[in-house]
Motif scaffolding. Structure first.
Motif, PDB file in Angstrom:
ATOM      1  N   TRP A  42       0.835  -1.207   0.000  1.00 50.32           N
ATOM      2  CA  TRP A  42       0.000   0.000   0.000  1.00 50.32           C
ATOM      3  C   TRP A  42       0.867   1.252   0.000  1.00 50.32           C
ATOM      4  O   TRP A  42       0.598   2.213  -0.733  1.00 50.32           O
ATOM      5  N   SER A  45       2.629   1.786  -3.479  1.00 51.71           N
ATOM      6  CA  SER A  45       1.680   2.191  -4.526  1.00 51.71           C
ATOM      7  C   SER A  45       1.066   3.544  -4.223  1.00 51.71           C
ATOM      8  O   SER A  45       0.863   4.365  -5.133  1.00 51.71           O
ATOM      9  N   ALA A  46       0.756   3.832  -2.934  1.00 49.45           N
ATOM     10  CA  ALA A  46       0.187   5.136  -2.570  1.00 49.45           C
ATOM     11  C   ALA A  46       1.200   6.236  -2.804  1.00 49.45           C
ATOM     12  O   ALA A  46       0.856   7.329  -3.305  1.00 49.45           O
ATOM     13  N   LEU A  49       1.407   6.848  -6.563  1.00 49.21           N
ATOM     14  CA  LEU A  49       0.253   7.615  -7.045  1.00 49.21           C
ATOM     15  C   LEU A  49       0.311   9.071  -6.592  1.00 49.21           C
ATOM     16  O   LEU A  49      -0.058   9.981  -7.339  1.00 49.21           O
ATOM     17  N   GLU A 278      -9.790   2.765  -3.272  1.00 47.05           N
ATOM     18  CA  GLU A 278      -8.631   3.504  -3.747  1.00 47.05           C
ATOM     19  C   GLU A 278      -7.647   2.563  -4.430  1.00 47.05           C
ATOM     20  O   GLU A 278      -7.557   1.381  -4.091  1.00 47.05           O
ATOM     21  N   ALA A 280      -4.433   2.269  -4.252  1.00 49.07           N
ATOM     22  CA  ALA A 280      -3.405   1.686  -3.401  1.00 49.07           C
ATOM     23  C   ALA A 280      -3.935   0.492  -2.628  1.00 49.07           C
ATOM     24  O   ALA A 280      -3.211  -0.475  -2.360  1.00 49.07           O
ATOM     25  N   TYR A 281      -5.231   0.528  -2.293  1.00 51.20           N
ATOM     26  CA  TYR A 281      -5.817  -0.586  -1.543  1.00 51.20           C
ATOM     27  C   TYR A 281      -5.942  -1.843  -2.396  1.00 51.20           C
ATOM     28  O   TYR A 281      -5.941  -2.960  -1.872  1.00 51.20           O
ATOM     29  N   MET A 284      -2.734  -3.456  -2.041  1.00 52.54           N
ATOM     30  CA  MET A 284      -2.629  -3.956  -0.670  1.00 52.54           C
ATOM     31  C   MET A 284      -3.359  -5.298  -0.533  1.00 52.54           C
ATOM     32  O   MET A 284      -2.845  -6.242   0.083  1.00 52.54           O
TER      33      MET A 284
END
Length: 548
Positions: A42, A45-46, A49, A278, A280-281, A284
Motif C-alpha cells: 500500500w 503504490s500510494a 500515485l 482507492e 493503493a488498496y 494492498m
C-alpha cells in the motif's frame, strides 16, 4: 497410563501456558509478516500515485507508514525469536515427560511376543514415538496459525470491501480444509507401506551380510544381491510415486490459492474503476492475499503430521492393550527322585501379530540327563520353543511342567550375546561369585583359555564399546562360559556355535557333553553333524513336530 491419547493431552495441559505462548507468538509473527507485506504494498503504490501530482506529493505523509513498516518488521523478528524459544521449550518439556513415561511402561511389558528385537517392530515403535512428539510443533502449532490467519484475512476483507467475501469463500475452504485432508490421506495411505518395504529391505540386507559366506559357497550371492537391488528399486519407485502424489496435491492447493489471488485482484480493480476502492488498496489486497496464501499452504503438512501422530497414538495404545506384564505359567514340581524332567502337554502358541499358529497341541516328554537337538528350517519355532520353556513367552493353551528343578536352575543362551562394557571377568561372572580357577576352567572348556591369557590384562581386560572387541565366535563362547559358571540343571542353547569353524565347534561340543553329563541340554541348531546316537532329536516343521 490407561489411555495414551489422554496421557498426551495431560502432558500438553501441563505445559499449556508455554504452548499457548508459542501459538500466540507464532500468530503474531504470521500477522506481522502478512501485514508488513500488505502495508509495504500500500505504501509503495500510494507513494507512487501521490508522486503523479505535485500537490499530492507535498501533502502525502511518508513518515507514519514508514514507522508502521519498521514496527511490523521489528514485531515479526521479535515474534519469530520468541516463538522459537517458547514452542521448542514446550515441545522439549512434553517430549522429556512423554519419553520417560512411555519407555518406563514399555520396559515392563512382554515385548518378547511383539519381538521388539526385530527391526520392523523396533523401528515402527521409534517412528511412532517421533510422530507423537511432533504433534504439537509440526501439527497443532501450524494448524492453529493457519486457521487464525484465515479468520483475520476474512475479517480484513469484510472491513475493506465486503463484496469480496463470496469470491474467496469457496477457494479458501478448499485450500484450508479439503486439500489438507486429501494430502493427509495420501501421506497416511503410503506411510505404513513405505515403512514395511524399508523394513523388508533392511532384513534382506542384514540376511545377505550375515550369510555371505554360505551364499558364496553355494554360488547364490549374485542372486541374493540382485534380489536386494530389486527390492531397493521397487521401494524407491513406490516412495517416488507417493511423493509425486503428495506434490500434486500441494501444486493443486497452490493453484487454488493463485486463482483466489487473481479473483481478489480482479475484483479490487473493478471496485477501483467504480470508485469503491482507492488504487493503493487494490495492491494492498493483492499482497495481503499472497502473504496469507503462503501461510495457508503450510496447513497441508500440518494436518498430515496430526494424522501421523494420532495414528501412532492408536498403534501404541493397541500394543499396550495387547501386551501385559509377563506371567510365568510354568509349573515346577519337586520329587524325591534326583531325576529331572521336562513335560510339555497340548501346547498352543501364536504370536499376536501373526495369523498362523507356531505350535498347536504340541507334546514333549523328556526325563533324565542328556542332549535333545531342535532341528528345522528358519521360522518353524525353534527359538520360540526355547523362549516358551524359559518363560519369556506364555502359551495360549497347554502346560509346561518341570520336575526336580526350579526356575532358577534354568538358563537360556540366545543367538545374540551381549557384551558389557566391563572386564572379561565381570562379563563372565555377571551377578555370581566365581573363583579364578573356576573361570579358567570354563574358558578352557570353550577353547578360550589361551585367548584370555593373550589379552593385555588377562581376565581384567576391558571388553565392549571403545574397548577390546571380541569376534562373533568369541562372543558365543563367552556366552557358553557364562552358563558353565552359572551351573544350571536345564540349559537352553539357541545356535551356540553359529559362525564357528566346524572343527572348533566339534571340540567344544565334546567338552560340553563331558561337563554337562548330568544336565538336560536343549540345543537349537541347523547343523546335524554334531548329533550322536545317544542324543534325542526333535525335528520341527510347520505344525509337525516329532521326537526321535
Amino acid at each position: 497410563m490407561n489411555n495414551v491419547k489422554r496421557h498426551y493431552l495431560k502432558l500438553l495441559r501441563q505445559e499449556y501456558k508455554m504452548a499457548l505462548l508459542g501459538v500466540l507468538l507464532a500468530v503474531i509473527t504470521a500477522y506481522s509478516g502478512i501485514a508488513l507485506l500488505a502495508v509495504s504494498g500500500w505504501f509503495i503504490s500510494a507513494a507512487a500515485l501521490a508522486g503523479l501530482s505535485a500537490v499530492a506529493a507535498h501533502s502525502f505523509n511518508f513518515f507514519a507508514p514508514g514507522a508502521i513498516v519498521r514496527g511490523l518488521s521489528m514485531s515479526r523478528t521479535a515474534g519469530r525469536y520468541g516463538e522459537r524459544l517458547s514452542s521448542h521449550e514446550a515441545t522439549f518439556r512434553i517430549i522429556s515427560n512423554l519419553r520417560a513415561d512411555l519407555f518406563r511402561l514399555i520396559s515392563r511389558l512382554n515385548w518378547n511376543e511383539q519381538q521388539l528385537n526385530r527391526h520392523e517392530t523396533s523401528s515402527r515403535l521409534l517412528q511412532d514415538i517421533q510422530n507423537i512428539e511432533a504433534i504439537y510443533l509440526s501439527a497443532i502449532l501450524p494448524a492453529a496459525v493457519s486457521f487464525l490467519v484465515m479468520v483475520a484475512y476474512l475479517v480484513t476483507l469484510y472491513l475493506v470491501l465486503p463484496a469480496l467475501i463470496p469470491w474467496v469463500i469457496i477457494p479458501l475452504i478448499f485450500a484450508t480444509f479439503v486439500m489438507p485432508w486429501l494430502y493427509s490421506h495420501r501421506v497416511l495411505q503410503s506411510e505404513s507401506t513405505l515403512h514395511k518395504r524399508h523394513s523388508e529391505q533392511w532384513l534382506s540386507a542384514s540376511a545377505l551380510l550375515s550369510n555371505m559366506r554360505t551364499l558364496t559357497l553355494f554360488k547364490r550371492l549374485k542372486h541374493s544381491g540382485e534380489y536386494l537391488q530389486k527390492q531397493a528399486q521397487e521401494s524407491d519407485n513406490y516412495e517416488s510415486m507417493a511423493v509425486q502424489r503428495q506434490q500434486q496435491i500441494l501444486l493443486l492447493t497452490q493453484a487454488i490459492l493463485i486463482i483466489m489471488t487473481v479473483l481478489i485482484f480482479w475484483q479490487g480493480l473493478l471496485a477501483f474503476q467504480q470508485g469503491q476502492l482507492e488504487g493503493a488498496y487494490a495492491f494492498m489486497l493483492l499482497l495481503l492475499t499472497l502473504g496469507s496464501a503462503e501461510v495457508l499452504l503450510n496447513n497441508c503438512p500440518a494436518l498430515a503430521n496430526l494424522g501421523l501422530g494420532l495414528a501412532a497414538l492408536d498403534r501404541l495404545q493397541d500394543n499396550l492393550t495387547n501386551n501385559t506384564e509377563t506371567l510365568d505359567k510354568r509349573t515346577f514340581t519337586q520329587t524325591d527322585s534326583s531325576t529331572i524332567g521336562l513335560h510339555i502337554n497340548q501346547l498352543n502358541y501364536r504370536y499376536p501379530q501373526q495369523k498362523a499358529d507356531i505350535f498347536k497341541q504340541f507334546n514333549l516328554r523328556y526325563d533324565g540327563p542328556n542332549w535333545i537337538w531342535l532341528n528345522g528350517s528358519s521360522g518353524v519355532g525353534k527359538s520360540t520353543l526355547l523362549s516358551l520353556i524359559y518363560g519369556q513367552l506364555a502359551p495360549s493353551a497347554g502346560s509346561i511342567e518341570f520336575t526336580g528343578l526350579n526356575a532358577d536352575e534354568i538358563r537360556f543362551m540366545p543367538q545374540r550375546i551381549d557384551i558389557l562394557r566391563a572386564t572379561l571377568r565381570d562379563n563372565l561372572t555377571l551377578n555370581i561369585t566365581a573363583s579364578e580357577q573356576a573361570i579358567r576352567h570354563a574358558l578352557n572348556i570353550v577353547e578360550l583359555g589361551e585367548w584370555a591369557k593373550r589379552l593385555p590384562n588377562g581376565l581384567d581386560t576391558w571388553l565392549g564399546e571403545g574397548e577390546w572387541q571380541p569376534s562373533g565366535g568369541e562372543r558365543k563362547r563367552i556366552g557358553l562360559a557364562r552358563l558353565i559358571l552359572q551351573n544350571p540343571q536345564l540349559i537352553l542353547l539357541d545356535e551356540p556355535t553359529a559362525g564357528m569353524d566346524s572343527t572348533l565347534a566339534a571340540q567344544i561340543y565334546s567338552q560340553l557333553r563331558a561337563h554337562w553329563a548330568d544336565k538336560i541340554v536343549l540345543c537349537s541348531s541347523h547343523e546335524h553333524d554334531f548329533i550322536t546316537t545317544r542324543d534325542k532329536r526333535l525335528e520341527l516343521t510347520a505344525l509337525k513336530k516329532t521326537v526321535s
